[in-house]
Design a protein around this motif. Structure first.
Motif, mmCIF file in Angstrom:
data_model
loop_
_atom_site.group_PDB
_atom_site.id
_atom_site.type_symbol
_atom_site.label_atom_id
_atom_site.label_comp_id
_atom_site.label_asym_id
_atom_site.label_seq_id
_atom_site.Cartn_x
_atom_site.Cartn_y
_atom_site.Cartn_z
ATOM 1 N N GLU A 113 24.142 -8.235 28.990
ATOM 2 C CA GLU A 113 23.262 -9.377 28.718
ATOM 3 C C GLU A 113 23.343 -9.781 27.270
ATOM 4 O O GLU A 113 23.401 -11.195 27.461
ATOM 5 N N LYS A 114 22.544 -8.898 26.872
ATOM 6 C CA LYS A 114 21.581 -9.302 25.419
ATOM 7 C C LYS A 114 23.000 -9.302 24.180
ATOM 8 O O LYS A 114 23.022 -10.097 23.928
ATOM 9 N N ARG A 115 23.988 -8.737 24.290
ATOM 10 C CA ARG A 115 25.101 -9.213 23.434
ATOM 11 C C ARG A 115 25.966 -10.098 24.050
ATOM 12 O O ARG A 115 26.990 -10.631 22.796
ATOM 13 N N ILE A 116 26.340 -10.707 25.963
ATOM 14 C CA ILE A 116 27.325 -11.713 26.035
ATOM 15 C C ILE A 116 26.035 -13.308 25.399
ATOM 16 O O ILE A 116 27.048 -13.906 25.001
ATOM 17 N N ARG A 117 24.662 -12.408 25.477
ATOM 18 C CA ARG A 117 23.702 -13.877 24.772
ATOM 19 C C ARG A 117 23.780 -14.526 23.705
ATOM 20 O O ARG A 117 23.859 -15.251 23.004
ATOM 21 N N GLU A 118 23.928 -13.615 22.560
ATOM 22 C CA GLU A 118 23.831 -13.562 21.141
ATOM 23 C C GLU A 118 24.601 -14.150 20.902
ATOM 24 O O GLU A 118 25.538 -15.328 20.221
ATOM 25 N N GLY A 119 26.630 -14.237 21.849
ATOM 26 C CA GLY A 119 27.805 -14.390 20.934
ATOM 27 C C GLY A 119 27.477 -16.076 20.985
ATOM 28 O O GLY A 119 28.140 -16.823 20.699
ATOM 29 N N PHE A 120 26.552 -16.554 22.563
ATOM 30 C CA PHE A 120 26.990 -18.248 23.023
ATOM 31 C C PHE A 120 25.417 -18.605 21.935
ATOM 32 O O PHE A 120 26.050 -19.324 21.800
ATOM 33 N N ALA A 121 24.323 -17.512 21.931
ATOM 34 C CA ALA A 121 23.584 -18.421 20.573
ATOM 35 C C ALA A 121 24.145 -18.825 19.271
ATOM 36 O O ALA A 121 23.781 -19.087 18.464
#
Ligand code: PLP
Length: 277
Positions: free
Chosen positions: A214-222
């Motif tokens: 989830e951390k990687r997915i969120r980084e892309g969105f951020a």
């Protein structure tokens, strides 16, 4: 013609009560998820909108979603738009909605002010020989990832004397299977696209990383959000409307909303698993 289109009549307008109920429940569940994620993020109610991703679904299924509260739809393929547009526009007009770029005939005695616009987006890749096919129907093309494509759309928009909304698609995950421009070039490209006549740059779009982390997915969105903020802050001509962040699908919509998504594109959680890809 794509093979699955031979197996399903996408122009079909009637569905049974059980299917209608499934879709109604799906829409209500997703609207609840979106509302909760928006509140959890401390954001304004309604600041994350739901777009129903309607690929492989027929006119009857899509109208059931609209009847249940969907107010924005997105298709991936020009052929599907051609198969469904006439039926969708007619049903929407009957219910007091104007779908996409089409202008529905007003019913006698009806008040044009009271009508609701349902935005119709193209969310899949667009070959240049299909641009003229989609322009009469869609308000916004979400999947523009090069200056070349933007210029081709713009030329046809100018010829039709219209302005087409576009989102710049960015490949935040770096996955090779995904379309979208290199994040390093997004700001420069947004400035160039914003400056082209016939287009209105409305924001950015991405598809979340296909991973469990989830951390990687969120980084892309951020990262997409920060890119949008930098584009807005640039003050460059044609970038003032670059506000939308189209990010989040069935499996990552809550993460995307936490990172500022303004449009989540959801298919499976509304309609169920797709029988065709
Ligand atoms: C199919 C699709 C979606 C929706 O995907 P689900 O996982 O079914 O919610 C969103 N965006 C794009 C570009 C799609 O092609």
């Amino acid at each position: 013609m794509t093979a699955y289109m031979d197996h399903k009549n996408l122009a079909n307008e009637t569905i049974d009560a059980k299917r209608r109920q499934e879709i109604t429940d799906g829409v209500h569940r997703v609207l609840d998820t979106v509302a909760k994620a928006t509140a959890d993020a401390g954001r304004e109610p309604g600041s994350a909108k739901l777009l129903a991703a309607t690929k492989t679904r027929d006119v009857g299924e899509i109208m059931a979603a609209i009847d249940a509260g969907v107010r924005m739809i997105g298709e991936n393929r020009p052929q599907e738009i051609s198969a469904k547009a006439e039926g969708l526009i007619r049903h929407c007009a009957d219910e007091g909605f104007d779908l996409g770029a089409s202008v529905s005939p007003l019913k006698e005695g009806s008040n044009p002010e009271a009508r609701t616009h349902i935005p119709f987006h193209l969310i899949g890749q667009l070959q240049s020989n299909k641009i003229n096919k989609v322009l009469p129907y869609v308000d916004t093309i979400e999947s523009v990832d090069s200056l070349e494509t933007a210029e081709k759309i713009a030329r046809r928009a100018v010829a039709h004397d219209i302005t087409v909304g576009v989102l710049l698609e960015v490949n935040e995950s770096g996955e090779e299977s995904k379309s979208g421009c290199d994040p390093k070039h997004a700001i420069e490209l947004a400035g160039q696209i914003g400056a082209i006549g016939g287009l209105r740059l409305e924001g950015l779009m991405t598809i979340g990383a296909h991973v469990d982390d989830e951390k990687r997915i969120r980084e892309g969105f951020a990262h997409l959000r920060r890119t949008r903020d930098q584009i807005l802050a640039s003050g460059d001509a044609g970038t003032a409307d670059c506000r939308e962040l189209s990010m989040g699908m069935t499996h990552d919509m809550a993460l995307a909303i936490a990172e500022g998504s303004t449009i989540v594109r959801v298919g499976t959680a509304i309609f169920g698993e797709r029988a065709f890809i």
